[in-house]
Design an enzyme around this catalytic site. Sequence first.
Site, PDB file in Angstrom:
ATOM      1  CB  ALA A  44      -1.100  -0.080   0.825  1.00 38.87           C
TER       2      ALA A  44
ATOM      3  N   GLY B 275       0.662  -5.473   0.534  1.00 36.00           N
ATOM      4  CA  GLY B 275      -0.784  -5.447  -0.437  1.00 36.00           C
ATOM      5  C   GLY B 275       0.060  -6.049  -1.408  1.00 36.00           C
TER       6      GLY B 275
ATOM      7  CD  GLU C 151      -2.405  -8.254   2.257  1.00 35.77           C
ATOM      8  OE1 GLU C 151      -2.126  -7.223   1.695  1.00 35.77           O
ATOM      9  OE2 GLU C 151      -2.716  -8.425   3.572  1.00 35.77           O
TER      10      GLU C 151
ATOM     11  CD  GLU D  77       1.448  -5.619   6.001  1.00 33.40           C
ATOM     12  OE1 GLU D  77       2.093  -7.041   5.975  1.00 33.40           O
ATOM     13  OE2 GLU D  77      -0.226  -5.652   4.921  1.00 33.40           O
TER      14      GLU D  77
END
Length: 253
Positions: A60, A104, A107, A127
């Site tokens: 992200a 992300g 993911e 994270e």
Amino acid sequence: MTEETEDGVAVIRLSSDNPLNPLTDELVDALVASLKRADTDPGVRAVVLTGSAKAFAAGANVKAMAPLGYADAFQQDYIGRNWDAIRQVRKPLVAAVQGYALGGGCELAMMCDIVLAAESAVFGQPEVALGIVPGAGGTQRLPRAVGKSLAMWMCLTGESITAAEAHQAGLVTRVVPDDEIVFVTQQTAQAIARHSLPVVMAIKEAVNRAFESSLNEGLLFERRLFHAGFALHDQKEGIAAFTERRGASFTDQ
Ligand code: CO8
């Protein structure tokens, strides 16, 4: 973001000013738009998703998260808004991962149906080092892919794994040299694209059901799809071609 279609395979490449491909809203909006286009385009039968030589995506956009408060994140449905759309893609998605697939990015790779990795690929859920919990499936899809212990290790320490380790753990299907990754992934997608599209889409639904239902429910779902296949012309064609010792000619009917 670039996209091109050849032999029924759409190749969508994440690209931005930063070769690490931070997943900005603009980049994810563009990705979702491309995926929706590919999903509805009758000329596309499978999709390859790839990034830059340096990164599939480094996660992200950390910098954009800084000013957000809880109320903003909740009301904007931060992440959820677009990311639910990615898992609703019905055609097969094959990821070609080179370089970093972090947060992300990891993911996003796990949302794809098949993940092929270049030797340079690095997978991680860092994270925890930012003081946040993974937000797009890291705590859910990762343990299903690699088991609890390794998923816990990755999410709790924030340490990454190499392509070879990801392969050994079952996160990726195959590891190939960097200069072959897109070609090999395209070949995989083309092999899928040669089959009957409604059958391929039904198989994707059924395999995904294995992760979302009990074994009994999943088996019933599979049986119903299997029976429904008897209504398809392509099922008759596939069986006739086998019997007559010739190649099948599918029409997606
Ligand atoms: N977001 C924003 N900017 C980034 C990001 C990122 N994720 N990653 C790198 N950058 C920027 C750096 O800030 C730097 O910018 P600048 O030159 O302006 O300072 C530039 O890219 C180059 O980065 P580095 O100098 O750090 O490059 P290195 O080659 O030394 O290191 C790394 C590469 C290892 C990838 C390193 O940049 C790194 O650790 N990046 C952060 C990785 C990370 O923590 N990812 C997880 C983010 S959180 C997350 O993904 C939550 C998931 C939520 C779901 C997804 C929603 C979209």
